[in-house]
Design a protein around this motif. Structure first.
Motif, mmCIF file in Angstrom:
data_model
loop_
_atom_site.group_PDB
_atom_site.id
_atom_site.type_symbol
_atom_site.label_atom_id
_atom_site.label_comp_id
_atom_site.label_asym_id
_atom_site.label_seq_id
_atom_site.Cartn_x
_atom_site.Cartn_y
_atom_site.Cartn_z
ATOM 1 N N SER A 44 9.984 3.511 4.080
ATOM 2 C CA SER A 44 8.789 3.517 4.939
ATOM 3 C C SER A 44 8.995 2.436 6.279
ATOM 4 C CB SER A 44 7.392 3.360 4.311
ATOM 5 O OG SER A 44 7.507 2.062 3.772
ATOM 6 N N ASN A 45 8.404 2.443 7.232
ATOM 7 C CA ASN A 45 8.459 1.679 8.224
ATOM 8 C C ASN A 45 8.263 0.201 7.918
ATOM 9 O OD1 ASN A 45 9.587 2.785 10.265
ATOM 10 N ND2 ASN A 45 7.760 3.422 11.312
ATOM 11 N N THR A 46 6.838 0.084 6.930
ATOM 12 C CA THR A 46 6.522 -1.100 6.432
ATOM 13 C C THR A 46 7.507 -1.882 5.477
ATOM 14 O OG1 THR A 46 4.338 -0.210 6.436
ATOM 15 C CG2 THR A 46 4.645 -2.213 5.192
ATOM 16 N N ARG A 47 8.280 -1.097 4.821
ATOM 17 C CA ARG A 47 9.408 -1.598 3.899
ATOM 18 C C ARG A 47 10.354 -2.006 4.779
ATOM 19 N NH1 ARG A 47 7.295 -1.818 -1.365
ATOM 20 N NH2 ARG A 47 5.907 -0.027 -1.687
ATOM 21 N N SER A 59 1.918 -6.404 7.028
ATOM 22 C CA SER A 59 1.104 -5.053 7.418
ATOM 23 C C SER A 59 -0.335 -5.392 7.743
ATOM 24 C CB SER A 59 1.329 -4.179 6.324
ATOM 25 O OG SER A 59 0.818 -4.645 5.155
ATOM 26 N N GLY A 60 -0.867 -4.328 8.285
ATOM 27 C CA GLY A 60 -2.481 -4.342 8.322
ATOM 28 C C GLY A 60 -3.082 -4.599 6.936
ATOM 29 N N ARG A 98 2.412 -3.196 -4.077
ATOM 30 C CA ARG A 98 3.165 -3.760 -2.874
ATOM 31 C C ARG A 98 3.583 -4.997 -3.298
ATOM 32 N NH1 ARG A 98 1.018 -1.482 2.457
ATOM 33 N NH2 ARG A 98 2.976 -2.517 3.243
ATOM 34 N N ASN A 144 10.263 -3.091 7.715
ATOM 35 C CA ASN A 144 9.781 -4.448 8.422
ATOM 36 C C ASN A 144 9.929 -5.627 7.568
ATOM 37 O OD1 ASN A 144 9.568 -3.090 11.003
ATOM 38 N ND2 ASN A 144 7.126 -3.115 10.775
ATOM 39 N N GLU A 177 7.021 -6.412 -2.119
ATOM 40 C CA GLU A 177 7.444 -6.111 -0.691
ATOM 41 C C GLU A 177 8.021 -7.319 0.216
ATOM 42 O OE1 GLU A 177 4.998 -5.093 3.344
ATOM 43 O OE2 GLU A 177 4.622 -3.857 1.760
#
Length: 176
Positions: free
Chosen positions: A2-5, A15-16, A155, A7, A158
């Motif tokens: 995913s994009n979050t991972r 993340s938010g 998470r 980043n 992360e």
């Protein structure tokens, strides 16, 4: 992935969800620090304030039930107990600020630290709910802390493979 991972691996922004947890922790930290300062100031007074004085200070009605409850509590404790509560509150507030700062800095073990500290508060929240089941605020705080635990647990790794941006830049310069 995913994009979050992606980043997270690049050392990007939090993340938010993490930002919401950080803000929640810092708001709780501010509340505890304000309470701690107020308690320390109260502990130094010669005469504890009455319900009328508390209402005037808070700009609320003298008939407010919370004002009378606070006045009753103040009458039943000693200045040393109020001072000890103030110091404990300041310490707890600092811990909340540290939790948020570590998450913001993306320290790999910060999620585990926050999971542990948040989980330690759950039994106290359950005890409070059992003794005052009519308090909506207690249920809301309990639900928020359980949501934080679930979010952080899912998470928790992360930040494990991330490096702070400065450390990465220094290593690149040293190698280059």
């Amino acid at each position: 992935m995913s994009n979050t991972r992606k980043n997270a691996r690049k050392g990007g922004r939090v993340s938010g969800g993490f930002l919401a947890v950080i803000i929640f922790k810092w708001v709780k930290g501010v509340a505890f620090v304000i309470f701690g300062i107020a308690a320390l100031r109260l502990s130094r007074l010669d005469i504890m304030p009455s319900a009328v004085e508390i209402a005037r200070f808070l700009s609320v009605s003298r008939e407010n039930a919370l004002v009378h409850w606070v006045a009753d509590v103040i009458r039943t404790v000693t200045p040393k107990q109020v001072g000890a509560a103030g110091i404990a509150s300041l310490f707890i507030g600092i811990v909340f600020f540290v939790e948020g700062a570590l998450l913001l800095a993306r320290v790999w073990w910060s999620t585990y630290f926050t999971i542990g500290l948040t989980a330690m508060g759950i039994p106290l929240e359950l005890w409070e709910i059992a003794h005052r089941p009519d308090s909506i605020r207690r249920y809301v705080l309990f639900a928020l802390n359980v949501a934080i635990l679930v979010f952080l647990w899912t998470r928790r790794n992360e930040f494990r493979h991330t490096r702070p941006a400065k450390a990465t830049a220094v290593k690149k310069r040293a190698a280059g």
